[in-house]
Design an enzyme around this catalytic site. Structure first.
Site, mmCIF file in Angstrom:
data_model
loop_
_atom_site.group_PDB
_atom_site.id
_atom_site.type_symbol
_atom_site.label_atom_id
_atom_site.label_comp_id
_atom_site.label_asym_id
_atom_site.label_seq_id
_atom_site.Cartn_x
_atom_site.Cartn_y
_atom_site.Cartn_z
ATOM 1 N N ASP A 178 11.101 -45.647 13.060
ATOM 2 C CA ASP A 178 12.056 -45.750 14.165
ATOM 3 C C ASP A 178 11.558 -44.931 15.342
ATOM 4 O O ASP A 178 10.366 -44.691 15.483
ATOM 5 C CB ASP A 178 13.419 -45.221 13.670
ATOM 6 C CG ASP A 178 14.602 -45.895 14.328
ATOM 7 O OD1 ASP A 178 14.823 -45.640 15.527
ATOM 8 O OD2 ASP A 178 15.311 -46.666 13.655
ATOM 9 N N ASP A 187 22.699 -30.986 10.052
ATOM 10 C CA ASP A 187 23.152 -31.887 9.000
ATOM 11 C C ASP A 187 22.006 -32.673 8.374
ATOM 12 O O ASP A 187 22.216 -33.443 7.439
ATOM 13 C CB ASP A 187 24.200 -32.858 9.544
ATOM 14 C CG ASP A 187 25.500 -32.829 8.750
ATOM 15 O OD1 ASP A 187 25.665 -31.909 7.920
ATOM 16 O OD2 ASP A 187 26.336 -33.713 8.947
ATOM 17 N N HIS A 236 18.129 -42.751 18.586
ATOM 18 C CA HIS A 236 18.309 -43.849 17.634
ATOM 19 C C HIS A 236 17.909 -43.461 16.210
ATOM 20 O O HIS A 236 18.670 -43.648 15.246
ATOM 21 C CB HIS A 236 17.508 -45.058 18.115
ATOM 22 C CG HIS A 236 17.797 -46.333 17.407
ATOM 23 N ND1 HIS A 236 17.117 -46.719 16.272
ATOM 24 C CD2 HIS A 236 18.679 -47.331 17.669
ATOM 25 C CE1 HIS A 236 17.568 -47.898 15.868
ATOM 26 N NE2 HIS A 236 18.510 -48.293 16.706
ATOM 27 N N ASN A 249 28.270 -31.439 3.251
ATOM 28 C CA ASN A 249 28.393 -29.987 3.303
ATOM 29 C C ASN A 249 29.753 -29.501 3.782
ATOM 30 O O ASN A 249 29.944 -28.311 4.008
ATOM 31 C CB ASN A 249 27.305 -29.403 4.211
ATOM 32 C CG ASN A 249 27.300 -30.045 5.589
ATOM 33 O OD1 ASN A 249 28.228 -30.769 5.953
ATOM 34 N ND2 ASN A 249 26.248 -29.794 6.347
ATOM 35 N N VAL A 263 30.928 -36.235 8.275
ATOM 36 C CA VAL A 263 29.775 -37.121 8.395
ATOM 37 C C VAL A 263 28.879 -36.887 7.181
ATOM 38 O O VAL A 263 28.256 -35.843 7.048
ATOM 39 C CB VAL A 263 28.997 -36.860 9.694
ATOM 40 C CG1 VAL A 263 27.733 -37.720 9.751
ATOM 41 C CG2 VAL A 263 29.880 -37.158 10.894
ATOM 42 N N ASN A 337 20.646 -58.090 17.198
ATOM 43 C CA ASN A 337 21.911 -57.976 17.917
ATOM 44 C C ASN A 337 22.133 -59.076 18.943
ATOM 45 O O ASN A 337 22.875 -58.888 19.898
ATOM 46 C CB ASN A 337 21.986 -56.626 18.641
ATOM 47 C CG ASN A 337 22.046 -55.463 17.694
ATOM 48 O OD1 ASN A 337 22.220 -55.636 16.489
ATOM 49 N ND2 ASN A 337 21.901 -54.259 18.215
ATOM 50 N N ALA A 349 13.099 -58.919 10.019
ATOM 51 C CA ALA A 349 14.124 -59.331 9.061
ATOM 52 C C ALA A 349 13.983 -60.795 8.674
ATOM 53 O O ALA A 349 14.234 -61.170 7.525
ATOM 54 C CB ALA A 349 15.519 -59.066 9.640
ATOM 55 N N SER A 410 21.316 -52.054 13.545
ATOM 56 C CA SER A 410 20.574 -50.827 13.237
ATOM 57 C C SER A 410 21.391 -49.880 12.384
ATOM 58 O O SER A 410 20.839 -49.106 11.594
ATOM 59 C CB SER A 410 20.180 -50.099 14.525
ATOM 60 O OG SER A 410 19.014 -50.616 15.079
#
Length: 451
Positions: A178, A187, A236, A249, A263, A337, A349, A410
């Site tokens: 990416d 995180d 992204h 956490n 999250v 998209n 894909a 995505s």
């Protein structure tokens, strides 16, 4: 005819933080299609479509490289490529079916899907059912109450059912191919793959893999060993990584309306191999993508997440995908998209249909509606590995210790890549062919609607 190069970009439409776009609470609550039609990059090279471009004479590119205007009726120039595409679908289906027939799982004792829809493929990915098949259980994993606050993605894919039994992705390396990733995000910081055979900063290729000081991955866009994002605007890859493995956490993020969220990644104990192939503008070449795929396959990744795409393909990335699958790596790719104007997924894909490479993923919202922007599975009369996952208004990690909403295929793709990681922790001996069969046949088409 307009000339195009094979160029890749990330498939995300919305960056919903105060300094970018503002939407009303009613729009956000309904996951309105309006949210999915605000491109952050030009459409020509990125396959990202806005309503204004649909109504204009914007050129679209067909699978064979020809073009037509999006507001024209289908002409003869479209019909032949469409027939060719159906032939490709059929050839790939024969390979997929042959692979599936060689796989002998115990009768699970519960119904698995055999239907295929041209919009959403087999249906919504289901971690509880997929892991049950991987373990040869006689029933899906038991339902559990949602342990998260306002995090619908994990609930829709039944990730908590896997977590309860200890399947959290531990020991599985997922390559995020990416843009750069914020390696210091609190995180994510403990979740990155480490190349233990490389000595940091000594300027030598200690493990003789052809890359110097590649500790957490590699940057094929800038040709160095630092896959870090270049600025806060390069978000992204960080968002995709968080969907897979943001730490569980107890740290709550807060959105712009002061709603608190936990999250947590779908496979929050998996490791992320950071492979930067898109630059700060979100652009990349077939060569960099192919190199990233090969690097991941050679250095221990078991899953590759490709939340990127192009309207064209070339042999170089097809060869790389073949190489990865032959090494036992499961590849998961975003369908694209441009759903309002597309008849099939973008590349890579679409190679799940035409060449039997990997799993293609479309997007749904919290109400199990297929997002209007999500490229469909296609009008093929045959079947191939195409499923859907949450991809509208997904909150995840973004650079500089932030958390933001994004929408796009995505965001759906890492949900599926993470479910694959859970499966591979449960049964490390699964082959890519087996994973594709299980993911497809356990996906749930019930209650799905088309926006």
């Amino acid at each position: 005819m307009t000339e195009f190069s094979t160029e890749f970009s990330g498939f995300a439409n919305i960056f919903t933080v105060p300094n970018y776009l503002e939407f009303s609470e009613s729009e956000r609550a309904l996951d309105s299609p309006k949210l999915a039609l605000v491109p952050i990059t030009p459409v020509i090279n990125y396959s990202e479509v806005s309503s204004s471009l649909i109504e204009s004479d914007q050129v679209r590119l067909l699978s064979d490289g020809t073009s037509y205007y999006s507001n024209d009726s289908l002409s003869d120039s479209l019909k032949d490529p469409a027939r060719d595409l159906l032939s490709d679908y059929y050839r790939a289906y024969l390979v997929f079916a042959a692979d599936a027939n060689q796989i002998d799982f115990l009768d699970p004792g519960f119904r698995i899907s055999s239907s295929f829809d041209s919009e959403f493929g087999y249906g919504l990915v289901d971690a509880g059912a997929a892991i049950a098949i991987a373990l040869s259980l006689k029933s899906p994993l038991s339902d559990v109450s949602d342990p998260l606050i306002n995090s619908y993605g994990a609930s829709l894919v039944n990730a908590p059912e896997a977590w309860t039994l200890g399947y959290t992705g531990k020991g599985v390396v997922v390559a995020v191919i990416d843009t750069g990733i914020d390696l210091n995000h609190p995180d994510l910081a403990t979740s990155f793959w480490q190349n233990l055979n490389e000595i940091p900063g000594d300027g030598k290729d200690n493990d003789n893999n052809g890359y110097v000081d590649d500790i957490n991955g590699y940057d094929f866009a800038s040709r160095d060993a630092n896959p870090q994002n270049s600025s806060s605007r390069e978000y992204h890859g960080t968002h995709v990584a968080g969907i897979i493995t943001a730490n569980r956490n107890g740290t709550n993020a807060t959105d712009r309306s002061n709603i608190r969220y936990e999250v947590t990644g779908i496979a929050y104990d998996a490791q992320i191999m950071a492979v930067r192939v898109l630059n700060s503008a979100g652009r990349g070449t077939a060569q960099s993508v192919a190199q990233g795929i090969r690097y991941a396959a050679d250095n221990g990744a078991k899953v590759i997440n490709l939340s990127l795409g192009s309207p064209m393909t070339s042999g170089i990335e097809q060869d790389a995908l073949r190489y990865a699958e032959e090494k036992g790596v499961v590849v998961v790719s975003a369908s694209g998209n441009s759903g309002y104007t597309s008849v099939a997924p973008d590349y890579p894909a679409r190679l799940a249909a035409t060449s039997n490479f990997g799993i293609a993923v479309g997007a749904v919202n919290r109400n199990k509606q297929v997002a209007g922007f999500s490229n469909p599975a296609g009008t093929s009369v045959q079947q191939y590995p195409f499923v859907v996952a949450p991809g509208v208004s997904i909150l995840s990690t973004t650079p500089n210790n932030s958390f933001s909403f994004l929408s796009g295929t995505s965001m759906a793709t890492p949900h599926v890549a993470a479910v694959v990681a859970l499966m591979l922790q449960a049964n490390p001996n699964l082959t890519p062919a087996q994973v594709k069969k299980i993911i497809s046949e356990t996906a749930n088409p019930n209650s799905l609607t088309v926006a």
